[in-house]
Structures are given as structure tokens and as C-alpha cells.
Design a protein around this motif. Structure first.
Motif, mmCIF file in Angstrom:
data_model
loop_
_atom_site.group_PDB
_atom_site.id
_atom_site.type_symbol
_atom_site.label_atom_id
_atom_site.label_comp_id
_atom_site.label_asym_id
_atom_site.label_seq_id
_atom_site.Cartn_x
_atom_site.Cartn_y
_atom_site.Cartn_z
ATOM 1 N N LYS A 9 3.992 3.594 -7.519
ATOM 2 C CA LYS A 9 4.700 4.187 -6.394
ATOM 3 C C LYS A 9 5.012 5.642 -6.698
ATOM 4 C CE LYS A 9 9.076 2.571 -8.291
ATOM 5 N NZ LYS A 9 10.149 1.555 -8.207
ATOM 6 N N TYR A 22 -0.786 -1.121 -3.496
ATOM 7 C CA TYR A 22 -0.678 -2.544 -3.782
ATOM 8 C C TYR A 22 -2.078 -3.110 -4.003
ATOM 9 C CZ TYR A 22 4.188 -2.854 -2.093
ATOM 10 O OH TYR A 22 5.556 -2.718 -1.922
ATOM 11 N N GLU A 25 10.267 -0.256 -3.037
ATOM 12 C CA GLU A 25 9.066 -1.070 -2.858
ATOM 13 C C GLU A 25 9.412 -2.457 -2.357
ATOM 14 O OE1 GLU A 25 10.255 0.054 -5.711
ATOM 15 O OE2 GLU A 25 9.768 -1.252 -7.401
ATOM 16 N N ALA A 26 8.459 -3.014 -1.610
ATOM 17 C CA ALA A 26 8.601 -4.374 -1.119
ATOM 18 C C ALA A 26 7.891 -5.328 -2.070
ATOM 19 C CB ALA A 26 8.005 -4.490 0.279
ATOM 20 N N GLU A 68 -8.610 -6.537 -3.274
ATOM 21 C CA GLU A 68 -8.412 -5.624 -2.158
ATOM 22 C C GLU A 68 -7.202 -4.757 -2.465
ATOM 23 O OE1 GLU A 68 -8.315 -7.462 1.689
ATOM 24 O OE2 GLU A 68 -8.782 -5.544 2.675
ATOM 25 N N GLN A 86 -4.272 -6.893 -3.936
ATOM 26 C CA GLN A 86 -4.248 -8.291 -3.511
ATOM 27 C C GLN A 86 -5.487 -8.997 -4.029
ATOM 28 O OE1 GLN A 86 -4.599 -9.069 0.741
ATOM 29 N NE2 GLN A 86 -3.354 -10.920 0.564
ATOM 30 N N LEU A 94 2.560 -4.771 -6.427
ATOM 31 C CA LEU A 94 2.700 -3.326 -6.522
ATOM 32 C C LEU A 94 2.010 -2.802 -7.769
ATOM 33 C CD1 LEU A 94 4.122 -0.787 -5.285
ATOM 34 C CD2 LEU A 94 5.939 -1.214 -6.957
ATOM 35 N N LEU A 125 0.573 -9.600 -2.247
ATOM 36 C CA LEU A 125 0.360 -8.222 -2.662
ATOM 37 C C LEU A 125 1.243 -7.893 -3.863
ATOM 38 C CD1 LEU A 125 -0.570 -8.273 0.419
ATOM 39 C CD2 LEU A 125 -0.086 -5.829 0.381
ATOM 40 N N PHE A 172 2.837 4.158 -1.911
ATOM 41 C CA PHE A 172 2.658 2.974 -2.739
ATOM 42 C C PHE A 172 1.185 2.561 -2.735
ATOM 43 C CE2 PHE A 172 7.223 2.004 -2.631
ATOM 44 C CZ PHE A 172 7.612 2.616 -1.453
ATOM 45 N N PHE A 177 2.898 -13.386 5.489
ATOM 46 C CA PHE A 177 3.595 -12.981 4.276
ATOM 47 C C PHE A 177 5.039 -12.616 4.588
ATOM 48 C CE2 PHE A 177 0.363 -12.923 1.120
ATOM 49 C CZ PHE A 177 -0.823 -12.576 1.742
ATOM 50 N N TYR A 233 5.070 -10.255 7.645
ATOM 51 C CA TYR A 233 3.775 -9.655 7.946
ATOM 52 C C TYR A 233 2.774 -10.752 8.295
ATOM 53 C CZ TYR A 233 5.097 -5.168 5.774
ATOM 54 O OH TYR A 233 5.689 -3.959 5.456
ATOM 55 N N LEU A 289 -3.181 -6.051 7.928
ATOM 56 C CA LEU A 289 -1.800 -6.413 7.638
ATOM 57 C C LEU A 289 -0.895 -5.806 8.707
ATOM 58 C CD1 LEU A 289 -0.509 -7.926 5.235
ATOM 59 C CD2 LEU A 289 -0.093 -5.713 4.195
ATOM 60 N N PHE A 296 0.999 0.138 6.258
ATOM 61 C CA PHE A 296 -0.119 -0.116 5.352
ATOM 62 C C PHE A 296 -1.432 0.383 5.933
ATOM 63 C CE2 PHE A 296 1.356 -2.793 1.871
ATOM 64 C CZ PHE A 296 2.624 -3.147 2.312
ATOM 65 N N PHE A 315 6.227 -9.058 -2.375
ATOM 66 C CA PHE A 315 5.630 -10.017 -1.460
ATOM 67 C C PHE A 315 5.633 -11.426 -2.037
ATOM 68 C CE2 PHE A 315 3.587 -7.759 2.090
ATOM 69 C CZ PHE A 315 3.871 -6.457 1.721
ATOM 70 N N GLY A 316 5.754 -12.397 -1.132
ATOM 71 C CA GLY A 316 5.532 -13.779 -1.490
ATOM 72 C C GLY A 316 4.049 -14.083 -1.533
ATOM 73 N N PHE A 333 -4.433 -1.812 -1.157
ATOM 74 C CA PHE A 333 -3.770 -1.277 0.020
ATOM 75 C C PHE A 333 -2.884 -0.091 -0.360
ATOM 76 C CE2 PHE A 333 -4.743 -4.511 3.153
ATOM 77 C CZ PHE A 333 -5.012 -5.626 2.396
#
Lengths: 113, 113
Positions: free
Chosen positions: A49, A36, B101-102, A88, A38, A46, A44, A34, B91, B35, B43, A103, B104-105, A90
Motif C-alpha cells: 500500500k 491486492y 486497507e481492507a 489475479e 487473488q 494485500l 483478496l 493498494f 466477498f 463486494y 469486483l 478496484f 477480505f474474507g 488488482f
């Protein structure tokens, strides 16, 4: 256990120039990969993937990444960066045996006018 | 869906106080992750749940940290007592299961003074 290395801590590019961010992973089997992004003060998001199939993956915002098993790499590219791409980035790896993502340390991209 | 919702967005507290961070995952997601992000350590995965059950809490730094997931739509991360070195952005993320995939908030920026 899986791990991710992003060799570049910080990259500066000119607006309109191409961008490539490097990502190397360590995992014994086929990974799930993946990218990501930010933005400052944000969570973060996506970008793209890779699970299987075509090794060249297209994502949002004009990004693409290529999975190269022989090099254990999943580099992110964009042909022409915009000032809004400053953020940024990741890289993350997941596995077939686990729920969690590992990550990399991240690469900060600065875009100059 | 509104995405992963975290509260509060910002928290400033005095050393020694109890802090509780909250997370509402995306409806239907059965994996939840906490996280921590700092400049020094990047992270870090603290803990993750699958179907409300803690699967791996090896990333929880100390006994001062605890996390719960009483139901599929809510999780908390508690720090008691808090210390200045706990200052970070925390996070919460959720996913539909392994190898997905995750999401994120927006994160909670915690400052302990």
C-alpha cells in the motif's frame, strides 16, 4: 469520483523473468493506493500500500510498486517471478474523503515453466 | 485474529429462494464492505457500513438485495427472491477506518439454478 485502470487483462511470463503490472488512477488529490492478489478460489490478499512518503513501496512476496504522481500511476513489479505468483492482481484507490476502495478490473498473470 | 469470516463458502439454491450470506468482520474494525465478483463485471462494491450504519448502498443492484449490520461483529446480505443472474462470488471485507486497507474474507460462491 476516483477510478482505476489496469490496461493489461492478461500477462504471461516465464518463471524467473521480471514482471511489471500497470495501474493508472484518476483522482484529483493524493490518493491512497493498494495492490491486492487473488489466487484461484481465494479472497483478496494485500500485497502493498502507498499512503505517503517514499514513492517506492515494498510489499510481501518480493513485490514492490512505485507511485508516480506525474503519470498517475502505481505500477507493480517483481524482479523474478515464481510459479506461485500465478494469480489475479488488482490495483485499488482510496481517497481522503471516502471509506470505500475502487478496484481496477484486474490483471491475470500466468507463469510458464 | 481469524480474519474476516464468511459463511457459507458455497451455496446452491433454486431460483426464487431466499439466500442469506453471513460475515463476521475483524474485531475492532468499524468499516464493513460487501463486494460481488463476476467474470463479466469484475469486483463491484455493493454496500458499505461504518460503525454499523449503511453509508453507501448505491451499488446494490435491485430491491431484491438487502444488507444489515445489527452489531459490530455481524453482517448479512440477503437476496430475496434469488435469480440465476445473481450467481457470483460475494466477498465481505472490513477495515479499521477510512484510508486503511481492507481485509477480505474467503468469499461465498453462490449458484442460483
Amino acid at each position: 469520483a476516483q477510478s482505476v485502470t489496469q490496461p493489461d487483462i492478461h500477462i504471461t511470463v516465464s518463471e524467473g523473468a521480471s514482471l511489471e503490472l500497470r495501474c493508472n488512477y484518476s483522482y484529483g488529490a493524493t490518493p491512497y493506493l493498494f495492490w491486492y492478489v487473488q489466487s484461484p478460489g481465494q479472497g483478496l490478499q494485500l500485497l502493498l500500500k502507498y499512503f505517503s512518503g517514499d514513492t517506492l513501496v515494498q510489499g510481501i512476496k518480493g513485490f514492490e510498486a512505485e507511485f508516480k504522481r506525474s503519470q498517475s500511476s502505481f505500477n507493480l513489479r517483481k524482479p523474478s517471478v515464481h510459479w506461485s505468483d500465478a494469480a489475479e492482481y488488482f490495483c485499488a484507490v482510496g481517497t481522503t474523503n471516502d471509506y470505500k476502495l475502487s478496484f481496477g478490473a484486474g490483471t491475470t498473470v500466468t507463469v510458464r515453466a | 485474529d481469524a480474519g474476516v469470516i464468511q459463511s457459507p463458502r458455497h451455496e446452491v439454491t433454486e431460483m426464487g429462494q431466499e439466500v442469506t450470506l453471513r460475515c463476521k468482520p475483524i474485531s475492532g474494525h468499524n468499516s464493513l464492505f460487501w463486494y460481488r465478483q463476476t467474470m463479466m463485471r469484475g469486483l463491484e462494491l455493493l454496500i458499505y457500513f461504518n460503525n454499523n450504519v449503511p453509508i453507501d448502498d448505491s451499488g446494490m443492484p435491485e430491491d431484491r438485495f438487502s444488507a444489515k449490520m445489527p452489531n459490530a461483529s455481524f453482517s448479512t446480505l440477503k437476496i430475496q427472491p434469488s435469480e440465476p443472474r445473481d450467481s457470483a462470488v460475494y466477498f465481505c471485507a472490513s477495515s479499521a477506518g477510512p484510508n486503511t486497507e481492507a481485509f477480505f474474507g474467503q468469499g461465498t460462491r453462490l449458484t442460483v439454478v
